[in-house]
Design an enzyme around this catalytic site. Structure first.
Site: not given
Ligand code: PBG
Length: 334
Positions: A130, A205, A215, A227, A243, A258, A284, A323
């Protein structure tokens, strides 16, 4: 709990007793439908310039921006925990309008890949493809008159993916959501000697508030706007199937949904419909909410972590980017 309670209620005599296989851990383990394993996980890493840098991300306790030397150390730990791979995000020393460091062979991610593959060759190195971490405006592609230009951005993404492949990446994962990027990346990889390099596409996404802490970690907050012109509307699920269908047609080897938790229905539908290797990104915000509540003593962190990861796998995910990978693997390896 005894298995020899006498039924004193005659009209329950013939009742189906679903609790029978719940009474002990041994019995429960015999009928457990979903088992997590460290091999289900991919651990995200944020790589920054410098040496000996290990800077905790304030909104993501336990997650660090790492210089390459530290990232290599982290990869040794990840590998020793039987986690099969990492996904790399780069924070460049210099950002510009066109995100040039994203496709520079001496860029931060390209150098990190080389260092990691040298020291931990059997760890799968996946890269996020990206531009948002590399552009001065924080958008995922090239801007003209305040709008993202699709096809020109796709050219740069294909270039970025190729430099990752040339540096030794094992998998590339485009996360931009521009139209046609999977086909362009596949074509570029094939024509440069990488016909066997897999593409994991962030296929469905969503434009999600759950990316907030990322971010901070990746220093990729858009300087203006959001976005929503390329990431999906959280209200849509049929569109997610279109998609995914499109990315498979363009050559994706694995498809990703996601975020994960608010989109378990999408994971399930994607898996059921296409039967493709399917990944989910436990993002996140999903991580930070658990960390924050646990810090306040409001929830049992380990228990919720395992419940969340189990739910993502139960919904149909074959691979979970999370994570929590190291913490969960430590528990599972016991
Ligand atoms: C884009 C990218 C993002 C995430 C992964 N890849 C951020 C975005 O689309 O704004 C988010 C991951 C997370 O929140 O953990 N490079």
């Amino acid at each position: 709990m005894t298995t020899r309670d006498i039924s004193t209620t005659p009209h329950l005599a013939g009742i189906r007793r679903l609790r029978r296989f719940r009474l002990t851990e041994q019995l429960r383990s015999m009928v457990r439908e979903t088992e997590l394993s460290p091999s289900d996980f991919i651990y995200p890493l944020f790589v920054v310039p410098g040496r000996n840098v290990r800077k905790e991300v304030s909104s993501m306790p336990g997650v660090f921006q790492l210089s390459i030397d530290q990232a290599v150390r982290e990869c040794l730990t990840v590998f020793s925990l039987h986690i099969p791979g990492v996904i790399l995000f780069g924070i460049p020393s210099h950002k510009d309008e066109r995100g040039s460091e994203a496709y520079d062979e001496a860029g931060i991610v390209q150098m990190a890949i080389r260092a990691i593959k040298k020291e931990v060759p059997d760890l799968v190195v996946m890269t996020d493809v990206c531009l948002c971490e590399y552009t001065s405006h924080g958008h995922c592609g090239i801007l003209r008159d305040g709008r993202l230009v699709n096809d020109e951005s796709v050219e740069l993404l294909a270039k970025e993916a190729l430099t990752h492949a040339q540096a030794g990446a094992d998998i590339v994962a485009p996360s931009d959501m521009f139209d046609g990027r999977v086909a362009a990346i596949r074509e570029t990889l094939d024509s440069h000697g990488f016909p066997y390099l897999p593409i994991v596409s962030y296929a469905a996404k969503y434009a999600s508030g759950f990316y907030g802490p990322f971010r901070d970690a990746a220093e990729s907050t858009p300087q203006f706007g959001d976005r929503r012109s390329h990431q999906m509307d959280p209200a849509n699920a049929d569109e997610a199937l279109r998609e995914v269908e499109q990315d498979i047609a363009e050559g994706a080897d694995m498809v990703m949904v996601k975020p994960a938790l608010s989109y378990l229905d999408v994971i399930k539908r994607v898996k059921d419909r296409f039967g493709m290797p399917t990944a989910a990104y436990n993002v996140s915000g999903e991580y930070s909410m658990i960390k924050a509540a646990a810090r306040s003593g409001w929830i049992d962190e380990q228990r919720i972590m395992m419940e969340v990861l189990t739910s993502i796998k139960r919904a149909g995910a074959d691979l979970i980017l999370t994570y929590f990978a190291k913490d969960a693997a430590k528990l599972l390896n016991r």
